[in-house]
Design an enzyme around this catalytic site. Sequence first.
Site, PDB file in Angstrom:
ATOM      1  N   LYS A 177     -11.634  31.881 -33.624  1.00 33.85           N
ATOM      2  CA  LYS A 177     -11.807  33.163 -32.904  1.00 33.85           C
ATOM      3  C   LYS A 177     -10.886  34.179 -33.579  1.00 33.85           C
ATOM      4  CE  LYS A 177     -10.620  35.805 -30.026  1.00 33.85           C
ATOM      5  NZ  LYS A 177     -10.313  37.210 -30.382  1.00 33.85           N
ATOM      6  N   GLY A 230      -0.167  34.491 -32.146  1.00 35.70           N
ATOM      7  CA  GLY A 230      -0.328  35.774 -31.453  1.00 35.70           C
ATOM      8  C   GLY A 230       0.895  36.052 -30.616  1.00 35.70           C
ATOM      9  N   SER A 231       0.709  36.874 -29.600  1.00 35.90           N
ATOM     10  CA  SER A 231       1.863  37.308 -28.819  1.00 35.90           C
ATOM     11  C   SER A 231       2.304  36.226 -27.818  1.00 35.90           C
ATOM     12  CB  SER A 231       1.525  38.596 -28.065  1.00 35.90           C
ATOM     13  OG  SER A 231       0.475  38.334 -27.166  1.00 35.90           O
ATOM     14  N   GLY A 235       0.166  33.599 -25.537  1.00 33.42           N
ATOM     15  CA  GLY A 235       0.500  32.176 -25.656  1.00 33.42           C
ATOM     16  C   GLY A 235       0.617  31.520 -24.292  1.00 33.42           C
ATOM     17  N   GLU A 252       2.313  29.772 -32.360  1.00 34.45           N
ATOM     18  CA  GLU A 252       3.174  30.597 -33.215  1.00 34.45           C
ATOM     19  C   GLU A 252       3.199  31.973 -32.577  1.00 34.45           C
ATOM     20  OE1 GLU A 252       4.737  29.499 -35.743  1.00 34.45           O
ATOM     21  OE2 GLU A 252       3.582  27.903 -36.683  1.00 34.45           O
ATOM     22  N   CYS A 286       5.555  38.741 -37.635  1.00 34.77           N
ATOM     23  CA  CYS A 286       6.282  38.097 -36.540  1.00 34.77           C
ATOM     24  C   CYS A 286       7.722  37.764 -36.943  1.00 34.77           C
ATOM     25  CB  CYS A 286       5.548  36.842 -36.110  1.00 34.77           C
ATOM     26  SG  CYS A 286       5.053  35.843 -37.518  1.00 34.77           S
ATOM     27  N   GLU A 385       9.491  42.844 -28.748  1.00 36.56           N
ATOM     28  CA  GLU A 385       8.877  42.922 -30.073  1.00 36.56           C
ATOM     29  C   GLU A 385       8.085  44.226 -30.196  1.00 36.56           C
ATOM     30  OE1 GLU A 385       5.771  40.067 -30.908  1.00 36.56           O
ATOM     31  OE2 GLU A 385       6.657  39.734 -32.868  1.00 36.56           O
TER      32      GLU A 385
HETATM   33  P1  NAD Z   1      -2.497  38.895 -29.205  1.00 38.83           P
HETATM   34  O1  NAD Z   1      -1.802  37.798 -28.538  1.00 38.83           O
HETATM   35  O2  NAD Z   1      -2.856  40.088 -28.417  1.00 38.83           O
HETATM   36  O3  NAD Z   1      -3.856  38.407 -29.884  1.00 38.83           O
HETATM   37  C1  NAD Z   1      -3.908  37.295 -30.733  1.00 38.83           C
HETATM   38  C2  NAD Z   1      -5.244  36.626 -30.584  1.00 38.83           C
HETATM   39  O4  NAD Z   1      -5.354  36.111 -29.261  1.00 38.83           O
HETATM   40  C3  NAD Z   1      -6.437  37.551 -30.787  1.00 38.83           C
HETATM   41  O5  NAD Z   1      -7.460  36.839 -31.439  1.00 38.83           O
HETATM   42  C4  NAD Z   1      -6.844  37.869 -29.366  1.00 38.83           C
HETATM   43  O6  NAD Z   1      -8.195  38.241 -29.218  1.00 38.83           O
HETATM   44  C5  NAD Z   1      -6.568  36.545 -28.689  1.00 38.83           C
HETATM   45  N1  NAD Z   1      -6.401  36.644 -27.230  1.00 38.83           N
HETATM   46  C6  NAD Z   1      -5.955  37.686 -26.500  1.00 38.83           C
HETATM   47  N2  NAD Z   1      -5.963  37.374 -25.181  1.00 38.83           N
HETATM   48  C7  NAD Z   1      -6.417  36.106 -25.077  1.00 38.83           C
HETATM   49  C8  NAD Z   1      -6.649  35.234 -23.990  1.00 38.83           C
HETATM   50  N3  NAD Z   1      -6.426  35.595 -22.723  1.00 38.83           N
HETATM   51  N4  NAD Z   1      -7.106  33.995 -24.257  1.00 38.83           N
HETATM   52  C9  NAD Z   1      -7.338  33.592 -25.522  1.00 38.83           C
HETATM   53  N5  NAD Z   1      -7.153  34.393 -26.598  1.00 38.83           N
HETATM   54  C10 NAD Z   1      -6.691  35.629 -26.385  1.00 38.83           C
HETATM   55  O7  NAD Z   1      -1.581  39.257 -30.430  1.00 38.83           O
HETATM   56  P2  NAD Z   1      -1.816  40.385 -31.470  1.00 38.83           P
HETATM   57  O8  NAD Z   1      -1.364  41.657 -30.873  1.00 38.83           O
HETATM   58  O9  NAD Z   1      -3.191  40.296 -32.020  1.00 38.83           O
HETATM   59  O10 NAD Z   1      -0.834  39.911 -32.633  1.00 38.83           O
HETATM   60  C11 NAD Z   1       0.467  40.272 -32.660  1.00 38.83           C
HETATM   61  C12 NAD Z   1       1.340  39.192 -32.080  1.00 38.83           C
HETATM   62  O11 NAD Z   1       1.196  37.987 -32.824  1.00 38.83           O
HETATM   63  C13 NAD Z   1       2.797  39.528 -32.185  1.00 38.83           C
HETATM   64  O12 NAD Z   1       3.441  39.200 -30.993  1.00 38.83           O
HETATM   65  C14 NAD Z   1       3.304  38.646 -33.303  1.00 38.83           C
HETATM   66  O13 NAD Z   1       4.654  38.316 -33.276  1.00 38.83           O
HETATM   67  C15 NAD Z   1       2.454  37.460 -33.169  1.00 38.83           C
HETATM   68  N6  NAD Z   1       2.378  36.773 -34.454  1.00 38.83           N
HETATM   69  C16 NAD Z   1       3.050  35.604 -34.573  1.00 38.83           C
HETATM   70  C17 NAD Z   1       3.034  34.927 -35.787  1.00 38.83           C
HETATM   71  C18 NAD Z   1       3.755  33.631 -35.936  1.00 38.83           C
HETATM   72  O14 NAD Z   1       3.463  32.900 -36.874  1.00 38.83           O
HETATM   73  N7  NAD Z   1       4.682  33.294 -35.072  1.00 38.83           N
HETATM   74  C19 NAD Z   1       2.330  35.438 -36.854  1.00 38.83           C
HETATM   75  C20 NAD Z   1       1.657  36.639 -36.688  1.00 38.83           C
HETATM   76  C21 NAD Z   1       1.678  37.292 -35.464  1.00 38.83           C
END
Ligand code: NAD
Length: 491
Positions: A177, A230-231, A235, A252, A286, A385
């Site tokens: 996804k 993601g965030s 998570g 992550e 991140c 963040e």
């Molecule tokens: P996000 O959490 O909003 O989205 C990430 C993914 O999750 C997207 O595909 C989104 O559609 C999906 N998503 C959103 N809500 C969901 C739900 N309820 N159920 C399932 N999936 C869902 O994050 P973002 O804004 O796209 O990315 C930025 C974040 O990612 C930052 O917090 C950053 O630190 C983190 N990040 C972490 C790493 C790492 O390796 N630790 C790497 C890159 C980004």
Amino acid sequence: MTTTSYQLFINGKWIDSVSGKTFDSYNPATNEVNASVSEANGEDVDIAVKAARKAFESGPWADMAPSDRGRLLNKVAQALWEKADFLAEVESRDNGLPINETKFIAMPAMIDVLEFYAGLANKVQGDTLASPAGRLNYTLKEPIGVIGAIVPWNFPLMLTMWKLAPALAAGNTIVIKPAEQTPVSILEMVKIFHEVGIPDGVINVVPGYGHTAGDALSSHPDVDKIAFTGSTNTGRLIMQAASKNIKPVSLELGGKAPNIVFDDANIENAINGSMFGIFFAQGQVCASGTRLFVQDSIYDEFMEQFIEKVKTIRMGNPLEPTTQMGPQVSLKQLESIESYVASGLEEGASVLIGGERNKTAGAGYFYSPTVLENVTNDMKIAQEEIFGPVLSVIRFKDEADVLQQANDTIYGLSAGVWTENLKRAHRMAQGLKAGTVYVNTFSMLDSTASFGGTKQSGFGRELGIQAMDMYTETKSVWIDLNDEHFNWYGV
Ligand code: NAD
């Protein structure tokens, strides 16, 4: 500008979503529509999971010898090298990363990950254990099954590959996804996997929104594991959704890395490395070194030189090779950055440089590289963040003081230290609570080196040999070697 259309990729075919709905993906540098994409929801996710299940249980993928799997993945890697410049451009249009960063950092790193795990496909090994007399116990390392991968927009291809490559090398199948902001480069990459001959159903892609497609995938009863980047807030939701069928998750998540410059550091290296640490990828990393701790005794000299360097950063069209910083990924991110900077100023921080949109760089979502000083570690800008090109600078007195402040965060993804003192470097590496510590460098990555978080930055380690453990189950097999029949009850 022509808009390209993309469909879902399920069971080796390009298909429209069941609802027929589409969504637009924007070019963040121009604020124009980059592509129209079929929008998956729960029904589409279900179809994709069924295809992945079938490909896992039967057919050419299930029957393939590990060496052949590795060979096939290496062939895909070769095809990706041939298309690397094309993919770099697609990704730069998709998320605004400067072409030099996609072409020379993200693409080579992404393909290297595939090659690394292709090489591990035939090295998945169980153990023969020290068993009691008359018994034999050994372990089998088996693929888990159907993997759900949910990825963000900052490095769509690289962060997808961190999951896709070990998952496939171990013999799993996958449903990906992508982030709704950046589905295009992933769809183009998967096309190449398909053209090279990855069997139908092994890789499926369901572009769509998080609360619909993402939630459907993480709560699906027939998905065996979720790999998420993601965030931290998302998570948390994913853990809840995954708990419905107790599927394992690897997370992550976000970070708020301290980057610490001691007065015995090589100042020039510390300036260059710290700039890369915060402004690489427009600060949408991140692991970014977002809290810069500078020792009192060198503070003025260091900051003066640092700001002179920041002034030289060239912002503009991400597709121009001379561009060093592109736009943020979306208007939403741009506005979020603005509100964080405003909150910092309200709490007493002051702007050394930047602090506003860059309206001359293009019509898209450009935000100037920003450095804020007079920041204290308890301010919102130092605790949350921002995920943008905003550096919070904090003074410190000595090692104990900075270690306490550096670790005073809910996050624990990465941390940096600049010092020429070997003992201090090792002391700090031990004392910092983070999954990765950089000494006299920042934001380094390699396929061989595990990456992941502590505290609310998540758990599980991607990359490295260890990541294969996240895509395999250990099965313990007992064999009775005695001739006489095992009969506890004696009847
Ligand atoms: P996000 O959490 O909003 O989205 C990430 C993914 O999750 C997207 O595909 C989104 O559609 C999906 N998503 C959103 N809500 C969901 C739900 N309820 N159920 C399932 N999936 C869902 O994050 P973002 O804004 O796209 O990315 C930025 C974040 O990612 C930052 O917090 C950053 O630190 C983190 N990040 C972490 C790493 C790492 O390796 N630790 C790497 C890159 C980004």
